[in-house]
Scaffold this active site. Structure first.
Site, mmCIF file in Angstrom:
data_model
loop_
_atom_site.group_PDB
_atom_site.id
_atom_site.type_symbol
_atom_site.label_atom_id
_atom_site.label_comp_id
_atom_site.label_asym_id
_atom_site.label_seq_id
_atom_site.Cartn_x
_atom_site.Cartn_y
_atom_site.Cartn_z
ATOM 1 N N GLU A 152 0.812 -1.172 0.154
ATOM 2 C CA GLU A 152 -0.023 -0.069 -0.037
ATOM 3 C C GLU A 152 1.047 1.227 -0.126
ATOM 4 O OE1 GLU A 152 -2.661 0.297 3.280
ATOM 5 O OE2 GLU A 152 -3.570 2.086 2.520
ATOM 6 N N TYR A 187 -7.162 7.789 0.081
ATOM 7 C CA TYR A 187 -6.634 8.962 0.795
ATOM 8 C C TYR A 187 -5.255 9.392 0.763
ATOM 9 C CZ TYR A 187 -4.708 10.404 5.231
ATOM 10 O OH TYR A 187 -4.153 11.147 6.309
ATOM 11 N N ARG A 217 -10.380 11.364 6.422
ATOM 12 C CA ARG A 217 -10.821 10.040 6.979
ATOM 13 C C ARG A 217 -11.943 9.859 7.771
ATOM 14 N NH1 ARG A 217 -4.514 7.171 7.771
ATOM 15 N NH2 ARG A 217 -5.264 5.838 6.233
ATOM 16 N N GLU A 246 -12.305 2.552 4.625
ATOM 17 C CA GLU A 246 -11.473 2.551 5.923
ATOM 18 C C GLU A 246 -11.421 3.999 6.268
ATOM 19 O OE1 GLU A 246 -6.732 1.413 6.387
ATOM 20 O OE2 GLU A 246 -6.968 2.881 4.987
HETATM 21 MN MN MN Z 1 -5.403 2.345 3.743
#
Ligand code: MN
Length: 290
Positions: A152, A187, A217, A246
């Site tokens: 990621e 994000y 977030r 998330e």
């Molecule tokens: Mn993530």
């Protein structure tokens, strides 16, 4: 054009639980099911805290798929030039892999290539070599267990090694294993990339897992991340993999993880309301593109 295949929709367990006691496991699984998700992403920062067999049973009873994610620690970091620190990081990954394989969802992703935290210098080239070698060894074992490893890319304040999709693909090329994919999180894309479309183009055939999160977030659609662009681009490339929501709030997650992620304020306190809203938001955009 999209193939019309329905993407499995996932949710990060931190929306519901800050740890993984038997009670927290049951609460997170039942809340994920009640709010309409197919996949539960369980944080395995401390793999020893997860009772794999019990978790598998609870997931199976609910008809949910369990996958794992983590970020390494500064003192257990495969991208360290210090062989002892790199070794501890690799052992952590093997422990997490055992959990991910046992849960049966076939996926372990996140900041598996680095510590999750703010580095105060660029990555050491010897450290990067250590990380490539370690991911190669973990990927080889993962392949035997039918587990895919996801790298990621995260923003510059959470790692110094892979901040962009292009860097992830370069790393995957250097590892040379077929079961390592890019785990793209909108994000982080919003912070580091030129655009969502270009980040997805950079992933190419290596895109294997997607995180959906707002710029702050919190609730989807209330920030500045290009979420419509994300779903448009995913449809354009025919992405049919898992899409996982998330979000983090100090109201739920552990103080340690809050501190490492820089979660200093609460954007929500009701995880189930947030989850339901995110599920509707994502499903509406997927069906509009099908
Ligand atoms: Mn993530």
């Amino acid at each position: 054009m999209s193939t019309g295949a329905r993407n499995p929709l996932g949710i990060h367990a931190a929306v519901f639980a800050g740890g993984w006691s038997p009670q927290e496991c049951r609460h997170a699984v039942s809340a994920a099911r009640a709010t309409g998700y197919d996949v539960l992403e369980i944080p395995a920062l401390d793999p020893s805290a997860i009772d794999m067999k019990d978790t598998r049973r609870v997931l199976d009873d609910a008809g949910l798929t369990g996958v794992c994610s983590l970020g390494l620690d500064i003192d257990a970091d495969i991208s360290s030039p210090d062989p002892a620190v790199a070794q501890r990081g690799e052992e952590r990954l093997f422990d997490a892999l055992e959990i991910a394989a046992g849960l049966g969802g076939g996926y372990l992703g996140g900041v598996v290539y680095s510590a999750l935290g703010k580095y105060n210098r660029p990555v050491d080239p010897r450290g990067r070599d250590n990380a490539v070698a370690a991911i190669g060894r973990v990927a080889a074992r993962a392949a035997e267990e039918d587990v895919t490893l996801g790298l990621e890319p995260v923003n510059r304040y959470e790692s110094n090694l892979i901040n962009t999709a292009a860097q992830a693909v370069q790393f995957i090329d250097d590892v040379g294993a077929g079961n390592v994919v890019v785990h793209l999180d909108i994000y982080h894309v919003n912070i580091e990339e030129r655009s969502v479309a270009e980040a997805i183009a950079d992933c190419g055939e290596h895109l294997g897992y997607v995180h959906v999160g707002e710029s702050h977030r919190g609730y989807l659609g209330t920030g500045s991340a290009d979420l419509d662009g994300l779903f448009r681009s995913l449809a354009d490339v025919g992405y049919d993999g898992t899409i996982t929501f998330e979000s983090f709030s100090r109201a739920v997650i552990s103080p340690d993880l809050s501190d490492r992620l820089g979660v200093w304020r609460d954007l929500w306190d009701d995880g189930e309301d947030l989850a339901r809203h995110a599920r509707e938001f994502m499903a509406a955009r997927l069906s509009a593109r099908a």
